[in-house]
Design a protein around this motif. Sequence first.
Motif, PDB file in Angstrom:
ATOM      1  N   VAL A   6      44.287  26.992 -44.033  1.00  0.00           N
ATOM      2  CA  VAL A   6      43.426  27.926 -44.749  1.00  0.00           C
ATOM      3  C   VAL A   6      42.251  28.259 -43.830  1.00  0.00           C
ATOM      4  CG1 VAL A   6      42.130  28.383 -46.857  1.00  0.00           C
ATOM      5  CG2 VAL A   6      44.111  26.846 -46.919  1.00  0.00           C
ATOM      6  N   LEU A   7      42.167  29.528 -43.457  1.00  0.00           N
ATOM      7  CA  LEU A   7      41.117  30.037 -42.578  1.00  0.00           C
ATOM      8  C   LEU A   7      40.011  30.576 -43.474  1.00  0.00           C
ATOM      9  CD1 LEU A   7      43.585  31.954 -40.259  1.00  0.00           C
ATOM     10  CD2 LEU A   7      42.847  29.576 -40.073  1.00  0.00           C
ATOM     11  N   ILE A   8      38.816  30.057 -43.326  1.00  0.00           N
ATOM     12  CA  ILE A   8      37.749  30.302 -44.302  1.00  0.00           C
ATOM     13  C   ILE A   8      36.531  30.924 -43.640  1.00  0.00           C
ATOM     14  CG2 ILE A   8      36.267  29.206 -46.019  1.00  0.00           C
ATOM     15  CD1 ILE A   8      38.374  26.894 -46.063  1.00  0.00           C
ATOM     16  N   VAL A   9      36.032  31.985 -44.263  1.00  0.00           N
ATOM     17  CA  VAL A   9      34.767  32.606 -43.862  1.00  0.00           C
ATOM     18  C   VAL A   9      33.711  32.134 -44.862  1.00  0.00           C
ATOM     19  CG1 VAL A   9      33.517  34.777 -43.539  1.00  0.00           C
ATOM     20  CG2 VAL A   9      35.937  34.620 -42.900  1.00  0.00           C
ATOM     21  N   VAL A  10      32.595  31.653 -44.313  1.00  0.00           N
ATOM     22  CA  VAL A  10      31.557  31.023 -45.129  1.00  0.00           C
ATOM     23  C   VAL A  10      30.217  31.700 -44.883  1.00  0.00           C
ATOM     24  CG1 VAL A  10      30.382  28.824 -45.563  1.00  0.00           C
ATOM     25  CG2 VAL A  10      32.792  28.834 -44.970  1.00  0.00           C
ATOM     26  N   ASP A  11      29.388  31.745 -45.905  1.00  0.00           N
ATOM     27  CA  ASP A  11      27.999  32.161 -45.741  1.00  0.00           C
ATOM     28  C   ASP A  11      27.382  31.201 -44.720  1.00  0.00           C
ATOM     29  OD1 ASP A  11      25.209  32.345 -45.904  1.00  0.00           O
ATOM     30  OD2 ASP A  11      25.190  32.468 -48.091  1.00  0.00           O
ATOM     31  N   PRO A  12      26.845  31.719 -43.601  1.00  0.00           N
ATOM     32  CA  PRO A  12      26.338  30.845 -42.544  1.00  0.00           C
ATOM     33  C   PRO A  12      25.328  29.804 -43.012  1.00  0.00           C
ATOM     34  CG  PRO A  12      26.381  33.111 -41.789  1.00  0.00           C
ATOM     35  CD  PRO A  12      26.722  33.134 -43.257  1.00  0.00           C
ATOM     36  N   ILE A  40      35.623  27.832 -40.884  1.00  0.00           N
ATOM     37  CA  ILE A  40      36.234  26.547 -41.217  1.00  0.00           C
ATOM     38  C   ILE A  40      37.740  26.738 -41.319  1.00  0.00           C
ATOM     39  CG2 ILE A  40      36.460  24.768 -43.017  1.00  0.00           C
ATOM     40  CD1 ILE A  40      33.527  25.230 -43.722  1.00  0.00           C
ATOM     41  N   VAL A  41      38.473  25.735 -40.865  1.00  0.00           N
ATOM     42  CA  VAL A  41      39.925  25.679 -41.072  1.00  0.00           C
ATOM     43  C   VAL A  41      40.198  24.411 -41.867  1.00  0.00           C
ATOM     44  CG1 VAL A  41      42.194  25.467 -40.006  1.00  0.00           C
ATOM     45  CG2 VAL A  41      40.458  26.922 -38.951  1.00  0.00           C
ATOM     46  N   ALA A  42      40.883  24.573 -42.993  1.00  0.00           N
ATOM     47  CA  ALA A  42      41.285  23.433 -43.817  1.00  0.00           C
ATOM     48  C   ALA A  42      42.797  23.324 -43.788  1.00  0.00           C
ATOM     49  CB  ALA A  42      40.791  23.609 -45.250  1.00  0.00           C
ATOM     50  N   VAL A  43      43.294  22.106 -43.677  1.00  0.00           N
ATOM     51  CA  VAL A  43      44.730  21.864 -43.690  1.00  0.00           C
ATOM     52  C   VAL A  43      45.098  21.319 -45.069  1.00  0.00           C
ATOM     53  CG1 VAL A  43      46.647  20.643 -42.616  1.00  0.00           C
ATOM     54  CG2 VAL A  43      44.696  21.374 -41.223  1.00  0.00           C
ATOM     55  N   VAL A  44      45.933  22.071 -45.773  1.00  0.00           N
ATOM     56  CA  VAL A  44      46.394  21.678 -47.099  1.00  0.00           C
ATOM     57  C   VAL A  44      47.774  21.054 -46.949  1.00  0.00           C
ATOM     58  CG1 VAL A  44      47.097  22.542 -49.370  1.00  0.00           C
ATOM     59  CG2 VAL A  44      45.061  23.476 -48.260  1.00  0.00           C
ATOM     60  N   GLU A  45      47.973  19.890 -47.542  1.00  0.00           N
ATOM     61  CA  GLU A  45      49.279  19.245 -47.569  1.00  0.00           C
ATOM     62  C   GLU A  45      49.584  18.867 -49.009  1.00  0.00           C
ATOM     63  OE1 GLU A  45      50.661  16.721 -44.233  1.00  0.00           O
ATOM     64  OE2 GLU A  45      48.534  16.685 -43.710  1.00  0.00           O
ATOM     65  N   VAL A  46      50.627  19.484 -49.549  1.00  0.00           N
ATOM     66  CA  VAL A  46      51.016  19.274 -50.945  1.00  0.00           C
ATOM     67  C   VAL A  46      52.531  19.100 -51.029  1.00  0.00           C
ATOM     68  CG1 VAL A  46      49.034  20.435 -51.990  1.00  0.00           C
ATOM     69  CG2 VAL A  46      51.000  21.786 -51.276  1.00  0.00           C
ATOM     70  N   PRO A  47      53.014  18.518 -52.119  1.00  0.00           N
ATOM     71  CA  PRO A  47      54.444  18.255 -52.235  1.00  0.00           C
ATOM     72  C   PRO A  47      55.322  19.505 -52.285  1.00  0.00           C
ATOM     73  CG  PRO A  47      53.215  16.945 -53.823  1.00  0.00           C
ATOM     74  CD  PRO A  47      52.252  17.908 -53.196  1.00  0.00           C
ATOM     75  N   ILE A  60      39.484  25.492 -53.621  1.00  0.00           N
ATOM     76  CA  ILE A  60      38.829  26.004 -52.411  1.00  0.00           C
ATOM     77  C   ILE A  60      37.969  27.222 -52.729  1.00  0.00           C
ATOM     78  CG2 ILE A  60      39.197  27.025 -50.128  1.00  0.00           C
ATOM     79  CD1 ILE A  60      41.626  25.185 -49.814  1.00  0.00           C
ATOM     80  N   ARG A  61      38.562  28.254 -53.273  1.00  0.00           N
ATOM     81  CA  ARG A  61      37.798  29.490 -53.546  1.00  0.00           C
ATOM     82  C   ARG A  61      36.687  29.306 -54.558  1.00  0.00           C
ATOM     83  NH1 ARG A  61      42.758  33.782 -53.631  1.00  0.00           N
ATOM     84  NH2 ARG A  61      43.120  33.793 -51.385  1.00  0.00           N
ATOM     85  N   ALA A  62      36.739  28.243 -55.326  1.00  0.00           N
ATOM     86  CA  ALA A  62      35.702  27.985 -56.331  1.00  0.00           C
ATOM     87  C   ALA A  62      34.422  27.418 -55.718  1.00  0.00           C
ATOM     88  CB  ALA A  62      36.241  27.020 -57.380  1.00  0.00           C
ATOM     89  N   ILE A  63      34.468  27.029 -54.448  1.00  0.00           N
ATOM     90  CA  ILE A  63      33.297  26.438 -53.800  1.00  0.00           C
ATOM     91  C   ILE A  63      32.290  27.536 -53.442  1.00  0.00           C
ATOM     92  CG2 ILE A  63      32.473  25.191 -51.763  1.00  0.00           C
ATOM     93  CD1 ILE A  63      35.179  23.709 -51.761  1.00  0.00           C
ATOM     94  N   THR A  69      39.161  33.798 -47.781  1.00  0.00           N
ATOM     95  CA  THR A  69      40.137  32.875 -47.222  1.00  0.00           C
ATOM     96  C   THR A  69      41.381  33.640 -46.792  1.00  0.00           C
ATOM     97  OG1 THR A  69      41.199  32.411 -49.351  1.00  0.00           O
ATOM     98  CG2 THR A  69      39.384  30.965 -48.702  1.00  0.00           C
ATOM     99  N   THR A  70      42.039  33.107 -45.779  1.00  0.00           N
ATOM    100  CA  THR A  70      43.347  33.585 -45.346  1.00  0.00           C
ATOM    101  C   THR A  70      44.216  32.343 -45.229  1.00  0.00           C
ATOM    102  OG1 THR A  70      42.368  35.400 -44.099  1.00  0.00           O
ATOM    103  CG2 THR A  70      44.623  34.769 -43.522  1.00  0.00           C
TER     104      THR A  70
END
Length: 81
Positions: A6-12, A40-47, A60-63, A69-70
């Motif tokens: 997950v490629l994330i753009v954040v308010d600096p 930020i790059v987050a790695v999601v691992e789910v079943p 993620i988007r709720a933060i 996000t991409t």
Amino acid sequence: MVKAFVLIVVDPAQTVDVYEKLRAVEGISEVYQVMGPYDIVAVVEVPSLTDVPSVISRNIRAIEGIESTTTCVTFPEANGR
């Protein structure tokens, strides 16, 4: 397991806070602050692949501070390789 990046753009002004909150999210195995078009790059691992959208939308988007996000979902490994 299904892995997604997950490629994330954040308010600096909120990058550090967002980073810390992401580290506590269930389903996220790794979080990196990066330079470039994303912050930020987050790695999601789910079943299952069906678990990815809920991690993205609910956790993620709720933060606060995340602007966009991409998500890049990896291909399942073929034949156990």
